[in-house]
Enzyme design. Structure first.
Site, PDB file in Angstrom:
ATOM      1  CB  THR A 108      13.685  -3.028  -0.197  1.00 31.83           C
ATOM      2  OG1 THR A 108      15.241  -2.471   0.288  1.00 31.83           O
ATOM      3  CG2 THR A 108      13.395  -3.467   1.481  1.00 31.83           C
ATOM      4  CG  HIS A 152      -1.778  -1.220   1.183  1.00 30.36           C
ATOM      5  ND1 HIS A 152      -3.260  -0.973   0.714  1.00 30.36           N
ATOM      6  CD2 HIS A 152      -1.954  -2.217   1.800  1.00 30.36           C
ATOM      7  CE1 HIS A 152      -3.797  -2.082   0.868  1.00 30.36           C
ATOM      8  NE2 HIS A 152      -3.244  -2.837   1.519  1.00 30.36           N
TER       9      HIS A 152
END
Length: 443
Positions: free
Chosen positions: A408, A361
């Site tokens: 990441t 999100h």
């Protein structure tokens, strides 16, 4: 009528650069003040050096022209005058193009990042290719992002579009001879597919590149699935009637109607979720027979290569968007999220309790908008126990992710990474030649 011509001072220098084809980017716009600046910035900030940028405006009155003027020094040519619609404006751009390849990045759409053109064209030759196309990301009115993969199966173009028009590049000499056919008014907003279909039927060569080319707004003129299905039918069945194709049309329209009908949609989603999530992850995942689990996974669209195995106790989202290569082994207790697309190569070893997460999100979004981006794990990669791979990451060939790491960012080929967030801590031998075969039954 208002017309402006602005020439780039380094245009001739671009033309002389033999290592980079000149790419013409065309933005078609009309009263799109809200979206145009973002589109322009995504074009002029491309790292690729050989760009000719054209903006064709349909005579906007909302301040769109002021935005164009703001950036006119970085625009090769622009015009603002009434036209006969978006495809008339596109044809104007095609006829003005000087580049070797033409792309349409219309107001509201953007390149995925500043390196898109570099990835596709820098030091790449496409001899004999007429159309290059790639993947895209859709963005709805709530800024939810969803990765959409273009199919490599070109023959699917015989029935419907398989890639977003703005995610493609057409060789200019081909496009100038194949303009959008404005006489075919019955095709409505699908004249771009009509052009693509014509090129396909005339045996022009298409090539997919594994690049996310663009992000596009769902609220464009073509955001009408029922009309799109009808237009596609008209295009692919011109001047002939086939009963089987008409039946398929009716089935597609029924499915589209069910998706729009909230009670029916909820019922169908409940049935699908029961079998694709509850049964798959609570019952099937613990059946100690691999061929049965494999059959069930493939029944819901997962692509599983020869010699690959998923041990028991996996938890899987969106199996239809997961691809697993040959001789890849995934140990127990992993979470594999396919919502944004998950591609795992050949001879990949994934250890126990690894999480592969394509969904997230926007932390700054007022409505907590969702983001679904793909994860790619290439051949011979090894993912350690309890590692977490986050959305949008590419783990290159032969790379190693140490146990407990959180990845990441992209991992270079044959690099060893570890930590939170993961960083390079070593390198791996590049002479790899093995298969991750699992011979123990009942796992």
């Amino acid at each position: 009528m208002l017309i402006y011509f602005v020439s780039q001072t380094n245009f001739l220098q671009f033309m002389k650069n033999e290592r980079h084809a000149l790419i013409t980017i065309i933005t078609v716009t009309y009263n799109a003040k809200e979206y145009l600046e973002e589109t322009i910035l995504s074009v002029i900030n491309q790292s690729y050096p050989n760009i000719e940028y054209l903006v064709i405006d349909g005579g906007s009155t909302d301040g769109t022209v002021d935005i164009i003027k703001k950036y006119q020094d970085q625009i090769s040519y622009w015009i603002s005058e009434p036209d006969s619609g978006i495809y008339d404006a596109m044809n104007k751009g095609i006829l003005k193009a000087n580049g070797e390849w033409i792309n349409f990045m219309n107001a509201g759409d953007t390149f995925n990042d500043m390196n898109v053109l570099d990835l596709i064209f820098k030091n790449h030759l496409y001899d004999g290719v007429s159309v290059i196309f790639g993947n895209s990301i859709s963005r709805d009115k709530n800024n939810n992002l969803l990765f959409l993969e273009a199919s490599e199966n070109i023959h699917l173009l015989a029935t419907s579009p398989t890639y977003r028009h703005g995610a493609s590049f057409v060789r200019a000499e081909v496009h100038k001879k194949n303009l959008f056919d404005l006489s075919e008014k019955k095709f409505g907003f699908a004249l771009d597919y009509n052009c693509i279909y014509t090129l396909y039927k005339n045996n022009f060569t298409f090539k997919k590149v594994d690049v996310i080319v663009m992000t596009y707004l769902q609220d464009g003129i073509s955001n009408n699935p029922i009309k799109m299905i009808w237009y596609n039918y008209l295009i692919t069945n011109q001047r002939r009637f086939k009963l089987i194709n008409f039946i398929k049309l009716l089935l597609r329209l029924c499915v589209c109607y069910f998706r729009k009908n909230k009670p029916i949609k909820y019922l169908l989603m409940s049935i699908y979720s029961f079998f694709a999530y509850y049964v798959m992850n609570v019952i099937v995942a613990y059946v100690p027979i691999w061929w049965f689990r494999k059959f069930y996974y493939k029944l819901f669209g997962m692509k599983i290569g020869y010699g690959a195995m998923l041990n028991m106790a996996q938890y899987i989202f969106s199996p239809n968007k997961i691809t697993i290569g040959n001789y890849t082994n995934i140990n127990r207790g992993c979470f594999i999220d396919g919502r944004g697309g998950c591609h795992i190569g050949d001879s990949v070893s994934i250890s126990h309790k690894v999480s592969i997460v394509t969904g997230s999100h926007d932390v700054n979004s007022t409505n907590f908008s969702g983001i679904y981006l793909p994860i790619v794990i290439k051949d011979y990669a090894w993912i350690g126990i309890n590692a977490v791979i986050l959305q949008g990451v590419i783990i290159e060939e032969g790379a190693v992710v140490a146990a407990g790491s959180v990845v990441t960012k992209n991992v270079p080929a044959y690099a060893i990474v570890g930590g939170v967030p993961a960083r390079v801590i070593g390198t791996r031998n590049k002479n790899l030649d093995y298969k991750c075969e699992w011979m123990i039954p009942f796992v």
